[in-house]
Design an enzyme around this catalytic site. Structure first.
Site, PDB file in Angstrom:
ATOM      1  N   LYS A 196      46.563 -97.890  89.272  1.00  0.00           N
ATOM      2  CA  LYS A 196      45.205 -98.389  89.011  1.00  0.00           C
ATOM      3  C   LYS A 196      44.414 -97.342  88.242  1.00  0.00           C
ATOM      4  O   LYS A 196      44.311 -96.190  88.667  1.00  0.00           O
ATOM      5  CB  LYS A 196      44.491 -98.701  90.321  1.00  0.00           C
ATOM      6  CG  LYS A 196      43.076 -99.248  90.154  1.00  0.00           C
ATOM      7  CD  LYS A 196      42.447 -99.533  91.504  1.00  0.00           C
ATOM      8  CE  LYS A 196      41.078-100.175  91.368  1.00  0.00           C
ATOM      9  NZ  LYS A 196      40.083 -99.276  90.739  1.00  0.00           N
ATOM     10  N   TYR A 236      45.170 -92.656  97.493  1.00  0.00           N
ATOM     11  CA  TYR A 236      44.831 -91.435  96.770  1.00  0.00           C
ATOM     12  C   TYR A 236      45.893 -90.402  97.121  1.00  0.00           C
ATOM     13  O   TYR A 236      46.058 -90.046  98.290  1.00  0.00           O
ATOM     14  CB  TYR A 236      43.448 -90.917  97.166  1.00  0.00           C
ATOM     15  CG  TYR A 236      42.292 -91.612  96.490  1.00  0.00           C
ATOM     16  CD1 TYR A 236      42.133 -91.541  95.107  1.00  0.00           C
ATOM     17  CD2 TYR A 236      41.347 -92.319  97.229  1.00  0.00           C
ATOM     18  CE1 TYR A 236      41.068 -92.168  94.477  1.00  0.00           C
ATOM     19  CE2 TYR A 236      40.281 -92.950  96.607  1.00  0.00           C
ATOM     20  CZ  TYR A 236      40.147 -92.872  95.232  1.00  0.00           C
ATOM     21  OH  TYR A 236      39.101 -93.498  94.614  1.00  0.00           O
ATOM     22  N   THR A 240      45.480 -94.991  92.774  1.00  0.00           N
ATOM     23  CA  THR A 240      44.382 -94.766  91.830  1.00  0.00           C
ATOM     24  C   THR A 240      44.654 -93.475  91.073  1.00  0.00           C
ATOM     25  O   THR A 240      44.771 -92.405  91.676  1.00  0.00           O
ATOM     26  CB  THR A 240      43.039 -94.683  92.568  1.00  0.00           C
ATOM     27  OG1 THR A 240      42.781 -95.947  93.184  1.00  0.00           O
ATOM     28  CG2 THR A 240      41.910 -94.358  91.598  1.00  0.00           C
ATOM     29  N   HIS A 264      37.319 -97.593  86.645  1.00  0.00           N
ATOM     30  CA  HIS A 264      36.732 -97.223  87.930  1.00  0.00           C
ATOM     31  C   HIS A 264      35.316 -97.786  88.078  1.00  0.00           C
ATOM     32  O   HIS A 264      34.441 -97.173  88.690  1.00  0.00           O
ATOM     33  CB  HIS A 264      36.707 -95.696  88.089  1.00  0.00           C
ATOM     34  CG  HIS A 264      36.997 -95.231  89.489  1.00  0.00           C
ATOM     35  ND1 HIS A 264      38.265 -95.046  89.968  1.00  0.00           N
ATOM     36  CD2 HIS A 264      36.171 -94.928  90.521  1.00  0.00           C
ATOM     37  CE1 HIS A 264      38.212 -94.628  91.224  1.00  0.00           C
ATOM     38  NE2 HIS A 264      36.948 -94.554  91.593  1.00  0.00           N
ATOM     39  N   SER A 285      41.114 -99.473 100.981  1.00  0.00           N
ATOM     40  CA  SER A 285      40.940 -98.142 100.423  1.00  0.00           C
ATOM     41  C   SER A 285      41.449 -97.049 101.358  1.00  0.00           C
ATOM     42  O   SER A 285      41.317 -97.130 102.586  1.00  0.00           O
ATOM     43  CB  SER A 285      39.452 -97.896 100.138  1.00  0.00           C
ATOM     44  OG  SER A 285      39.220 -96.561  99.745  1.00  0.00           O
TER      45      SER A 285
END
Length: 363
Positions: free
Chosen positions: A236, A137, A163, A260, A114
């Site tokens: 995603k 992100y 994402t 999510h 992440s």
């Protein structure tokens, strides 16, 4: 110094890790890990939808030489189980993401790290013994996004997972009620020095339309990202046919069907409902993966039967990490793979290519 965590003897399924984790993790932290958006309708639906699908058993099939291997975006993987991007592993284990990547390497599992990891992405890569993808992100400033991309490239990550379904956080009422706050020594270290969105303030207004959405990524940002890197770009958070087609048209290398984990927009369909819609829209042009509510090897089999190439596992990795450290995560993945193999054996599937809608009960 304490030795490695001992896995409780009664842990034989992923739900057992969840039960033991609930006993060990303080309530505010549990609200963050297991909480969902608003009323939790989508999170509950994710679990229920997999459970509602029935399987068709097959007997006397020739399963000699059976295996679970697959080829995905240049990687040869021993099984279709991927550790999903989850933030802040140090919330439940002092070694954080380095403990999780150790477990991934021990089980031949791909892991998606992440952006909001609690350790530097380079440190995590150094500890890894297997392939890594980096979950990205998009940042308000393109130069900050590009810094993350270059760091991931230099550290050896093999793909970017962008994402796209959470430009703002969902309404995390469980977290709000529990009063969850990140401890002072845990933060998204990979975002240090990067600019936050410029948010205006008006009485009686939320920040959503006062600056947050001004900085949110758009389709042109994905097109720009594709031009900045040779790594595969995976989107995603795709939940419908129109966005799936748009992603293919803009050059995405793969999609992850996801809501999510029910943590963003509450009221979305379950992953098992969205998956065949997206698979149909993509029509085999790029791989489709999925996450959300997978707790059994039979759930994995059902996802593959509906057209997924692989399945991502989210919350269970944190439950297992909290209970058993890296050994727990490795054990959790071993359980899930064994359950998948049993399910394949009892539905007559010798390999992943042989899994299709014929394994689903049509009565």
């Amino acid at each position: 110094m304490a030795g490695p965590a001992q896995i409780p003897a009664d842990v034989v399924a992923l739900c057992d890790y969840e039960r033991h984790a609930a006993e060990r993790i303080p309530a505010p932290l549990r609200a963050y890990i297991d909480g969902a958006g608003a009323d939790g309708l989508t999170a509950d639906a994710n679990l229920a939808a997999w459970q509602a699908i029935r399987l068709q058993g097959r007997v006397l099939a020739d399963l000699r030489g059976a295996d679970t291997g697959l080829h995905l975006l240049g990687l040869d993987l021993p099984h279709p189980l991927i550790l999903a991007p989850v933030a802040f592993h140090r919330l439940v284990h002092p070694e954080g993401e380095t403990a999780t990547v150790l477990a991934a390497g021990a089980t031949g599992s791909l892991i998606v790290v992440s952006t909001q990891a609690s350790l530097p992405l380079e440190q995590i890569a150094t500890a890894a013994h297997g392939p890594l993808w980096f979950q990205l992100y998009m940042q308000p400033r393109r130069e900050d996004t590009l810094r993350l991309v270059r760091r991931a490239e230099d550290a050896g990550y093999r793909a970017l997972v962008v994402t796209v379904d959470a430009p703002v956080n969902g309404l995390r009422n469980m977290e709000q009620r529990a009063g969850f706050r990140l401890p002072e020594d845990i933060r998204a270290v990979n975002l240090d020095g990067m600019a936050a969105p410029e948010i205006r303030s008006e009485p009686g207004r939320s920040a959503v339309f006062l600056g947050l959405m001004d900085a949110a990524p758009r389709w042109e940002d994905i097109a720009w990202l594709k031009m900045q890197t040779e790594l595969p770009v995976i989107l995603k958070g795709i939940s419908g046919a129109n966005d799936a087609i748009g992603a293919v048209d803009i050059g995405a290398d793969a999609l992850i069907v996801s809501n999510h984990g029910g943590r963003a927009l509450d009221g979305l369909p379950a992953t098992a409902e969205m998956l065949p819609v997206v698979v149909g829209a993509v029509s085999g042009r790029i791989p489709v993966l999925c996450d959300g509510g997978v707790r059994r090897g039979t759930d994995v089999l059902k996802a593959l039967a509906l057209g997924a190439s692989a399945v991502l596992i989210g919350r269970p990795q944190i439950h297992a990490l909290a209970v058993g450290g890296p050994r727990g995560v490795a054990h959790m993945l071993t359980i899930l793979r064994a359950e998948l193999e049993v399910a394949m054996a009892l539905t007559g599937c010798r390999d992943l290519a042989g899994i299709d809608e014929a394994v689903l009960w049509q009565g």
